[in-house]
Enzyme design. Sequence first.
Site, PDB file in Angstrom:
ATOM      1  N   GLU A   1       3.614   4.456 -10.848  1.00  0.00           N
ATOM      2  CA  GLU A   1       3.305   3.332  -9.966  1.00  0.00           C
ATOM      3  C   GLU A   1       1.818   3.003 -10.120  1.00  0.00           C
ATOM      4  OE1 GLU A   1       5.756   2.312  -6.540  1.00  0.00           O
ATOM      5  OE2 GLU A   1       4.074   3.135  -5.391  1.00  0.00           O
TER       6      GLU A   1
ATOM      7  N   TYR B   1      -1.262  -0.121 -10.399  1.00  0.00           N
ATOM      8  CA  TYR B   1      -1.556  -1.462  -9.886  1.00  0.00           C
ATOM      9  C   TYR B   1      -2.972  -1.891 -10.239  1.00  0.00           C
ATOM     10  CZ  TYR B   1      -3.021   1.760  -6.080  1.00  0.00           C
ATOM     11  OH  TYR B   1      -3.532   2.805  -5.371  1.00  0.00           O
TER      12      TYR B   1
ATOM     13  N   TYR C   1       0.848  -1.196   0.000  1.00  0.00           N
ATOM     14  CA  TYR C   1       0.000   0.000   0.000  1.00  0.00           C
ATOM     15  C   TYR C   1       0.878   1.238   0.000  1.00  0.00           C
ATOM     16  CZ  TYR C   1      -3.729  -3.231   0.855  1.00  0.00           C
ATOM     17  OH  TYR C   1      -4.616  -4.272   0.710  1.00  0.00           O
TER      18      TYR C   1
HETATM   19  P1  FAD Z   1      -7.072 -10.265  -2.896  1.00  0.00           P
HETATM   20  O1  FAD Z   1      -7.830 -11.091  -1.931  1.00  0.00           O
HETATM   21  O2  FAD Z   1      -5.601 -10.463  -3.012  1.00  0.00           O
HETATM   22  O3  FAD Z   1      -7.752 -10.388  -4.299  1.00  0.00           O
HETATM   23  C1  FAD Z   1      -7.106  -9.882  -5.449  1.00  0.00           C
HETATM   24  C2  FAD Z   1      -7.346 -10.845  -6.574  1.00  0.00           C
HETATM   25  O4  FAD Z   1      -8.728 -10.863  -6.879  1.00  0.00           O
HETATM   26  C3  FAD Z   1      -6.667 -10.452  -7.854  1.00  0.00           C
HETATM   27  O5  FAD Z   1      -5.338 -10.906  -7.894  1.00  0.00           O
HETATM   28  C4  FAD Z   1      -7.534 -11.100  -8.888  1.00  0.00           C
HETATM   29  O6  FAD Z   1      -7.164 -12.451  -9.025  1.00  0.00           O
HETATM   30  C5  FAD Z   1      -8.899 -11.068  -8.260  1.00  0.00           C
HETATM   31  N1  FAD Z   1      -9.718  -9.970  -8.800  1.00  0.00           N
HETATM   32  C6  FAD Z   1      -9.627  -8.662  -8.482  1.00  0.00           C
HETATM   33  N2  FAD Z   1     -10.534  -7.943  -9.154  1.00  0.00           N
HETATM   34  C7  FAD Z   1     -11.213  -8.813  -9.915  1.00  0.00           C
HETATM   35  C8  FAD Z   1     -12.272  -8.685 -10.854  1.00  0.00           C
HETATM   36  N3  FAD Z   1     -12.818  -7.491 -11.120  1.00  0.00           N
HETATM   37  N4  FAD Z   1     -12.723  -9.819 -11.474  1.00  0.00           N
HETATM   38  C9  FAD Z   1     -12.162 -11.024 -11.207  1.00  0.00           C
HETATM   39  N5  FAD Z   1     -11.154 -11.193 -10.337  1.00  0.00           N
HETATM   40  C10 FAD Z   1     -10.692 -10.112  -9.712  1.00  0.00           C
HETATM   41  N6  FAD Z   1      -4.506  -0.515  -2.841  1.00  0.00           N
HETATM   42  C11 FAD Z   1      -5.123   0.452  -2.144  1.00  0.00           C
HETATM   43  O7  FAD Z   1      -6.309   0.319  -1.795  1.00  0.00           O
HETATM   44  N7  FAD Z   1      -4.461   1.588  -1.773  1.00  0.00           N
HETATM   45  C12 FAD Z   1      -3.162   1.805  -2.092  1.00  0.00           C
HETATM   46  O8  FAD Z   1      -2.587   2.849  -1.758  1.00  0.00           O
HETATM   47  C13 FAD Z   1      -2.473   0.789  -2.831  1.00  0.00           C
HETATM   48  N8  FAD Z   1      -1.187   0.950  -3.160  1.00  0.00           N
HETATM   49  C14 FAD Z   1      -0.547  -0.041  -3.861  1.00  0.00           C
HETATM   50  C15 FAD Z   1       0.787   0.161  -4.193  1.00  0.00           C
HETATM   51  C16 FAD Z   1       1.472  -0.799  -4.911  1.00  0.00           C
HETATM   52  C17 FAD Z   1       2.929  -0.577  -5.258  1.00  0.00           C
HETATM   53  C18 FAD Z   1       0.795  -1.977  -5.303  1.00  0.00           C
HETATM   54  C19 FAD Z   1       1.512  -3.044  -6.098  1.00  0.00           C
HETATM   55  C20 FAD Z   1      -0.525  -2.176  -4.971  1.00  0.00           C
HETATM   56  C21 FAD Z   1      -1.214  -1.213  -4.236  1.00  0.00           C
HETATM   57  N9  FAD Z   1      -2.557  -1.392  -3.867  1.00  0.00           N
HETATM   58  C22 FAD Z   1      -3.197  -0.389  -3.175  1.00  0.00           C
HETATM   59  C23 FAD Z   1      -3.288  -2.649  -4.157  1.00  0.00           C
HETATM   60  C24 FAD Z   1      -3.129  -3.606  -2.968  1.00  0.00           C
HETATM   61  O9  FAD Z   1      -1.774  -4.034  -2.869  1.00  0.00           O
HETATM   62  C25 FAD Z   1      -3.974  -4.871  -3.074  1.00  0.00           C
HETATM   63  O10 FAD Z   1      -3.701  -5.487  -4.317  1.00  0.00           O
HETATM   64  C26 FAD Z   1      -5.466  -4.648  -2.981  1.00  0.00           C
HETATM   65  O11 FAD Z   1      -5.792  -4.049  -1.726  1.00  0.00           O
HETATM   66  C27 FAD Z   1      -6.240  -5.984  -3.109  1.00  0.00           C
HETATM   67  O12 FAD Z   1      -5.745  -6.850  -2.149  1.00  0.00           O
HETATM   68  P2  FAD Z   1      -6.757  -7.855  -1.403  1.00  0.00           P
HETATM   69  O13 FAD Z   1      -5.961  -8.718  -0.486  1.00  0.00           O
HETATM   70  O14 FAD Z   1      -7.874  -7.101  -0.796  1.00  0.00           O
HETATM   71  O15 FAD Z   1      -7.337  -8.694  -2.599  1.00  0.00           O
END
Ligand code: FAD
Length: 317
Positions: A315, A317, A97
Amino acid sequence: AMPAGEAVAATAAENSQPMAEAKPKADIPVNIYRPNKPYIGKCLSNEELVAEGGVGTVRHLIFDIGGGDLRYLEGQSIGIVPPGTDDKGKPHKLRLYSIASTRHGDKLDDKTVSLCVRQLEYKHPETGEMVYGVCSTYLCNLEAGADVAITGPVGKEMLLPDDENATVIMMATGTGIAPFRAFLWRMFKESHEDYKFKGLAWLFFGIPFSANILYKDDLEQIQREFPDNFRLTYAISREQQNAQGGKMYIQDRIAEAAEELWPMLQKPNTHTYICGLKGMEGGIDAGMSAVTSKYGVDWSGYQKDMKKQGRWHVETY
Ligand code: FAD
Ligand code: A2P
């Protein structure tokens, strides 16, 4: 409420400084805490950022890091390790994040770090069931007082130049605002002996509804207080239309501003930052390319040069 698009026009500040040298890498804190031994911080607060009438959940979280060695710079990210295990029984992996606070933290005591987190929710493509992201849901529901496992910091791509006279162009969609909040707070809300921003900051911000404008009151207050140093341009996709009658996306605002942006980008102390959805990049390039080609300049080559000079920062994502 603020009118659509640009609210106050500003004159570009004097930019007399030579190009800022890249920061010596040694100054940048990285990986102070690794995934096998994260820092256990505490959630101090967790506030909703989406107003009535907006879509989804986006939270501003402040964590206490006062008990450890974690330090960071504006533009870096931290990792969060959600508790529990995945469907294979393995501990969850960390998620990154972007840090939304300055190095001094929202309490100005160097003891906190803040995030801006959208809860990921989507319909499962086959079953049609609602799926909620693991880490983002955990964070959005985190209660004050709860422990949180933090790693990092990481990231050298999105650092702010030391040059107080720089022109800093920022393009964000949604939570892509996080690093720019840190920049703007450092430029305009804090006071420092060694950094008094006198340049021009221009934020392009894409969001679905006015009610989704994250940190709206603060952004508009900065604009009122520093009209010569801060420009604010919204692309409100579900309320405004682009020239073709489609959704107003950030790249449409870039295309509108491209004639004005092009001379800015040619100054050696102008830095451009893009953060948020990957999908905006192609459109931004198309908008710039349309204008530079009028002057006989190949945009993709020019952009590569800016990247080499450390003046084009992405950056997504
Ligand atoms: P997970 O449980 O990991 O689910 C994600 C997975 O769900 C995906 O890999 C994909 O397989 C699936 N998926 C997602 N959308 C869909 C869709 N529409 N249809 C089908 N499948 C789907 N997030 C922020 O909120 N704020 C930030 O400031 C932020 N900064 C970031 C900075 C960087 C450098 C990076 C790389 C990412 C950043 N993110 C940010 C994103 C964050 O890291 C997570 O990826 C995000 O919060 C989702 O993680 P999760 O564990 O909730 O989802
Ligand atoms: P929309 O969802 O109306 O299509 P948030 O993170 O709060 O959802 O905001 C993301 C913003 O970026 C929304 O306004 C969204 O519009 C917009 N958006 C979605 N896809 C793109 C894209 N490919 N390029 C630029 N902006 C996009």
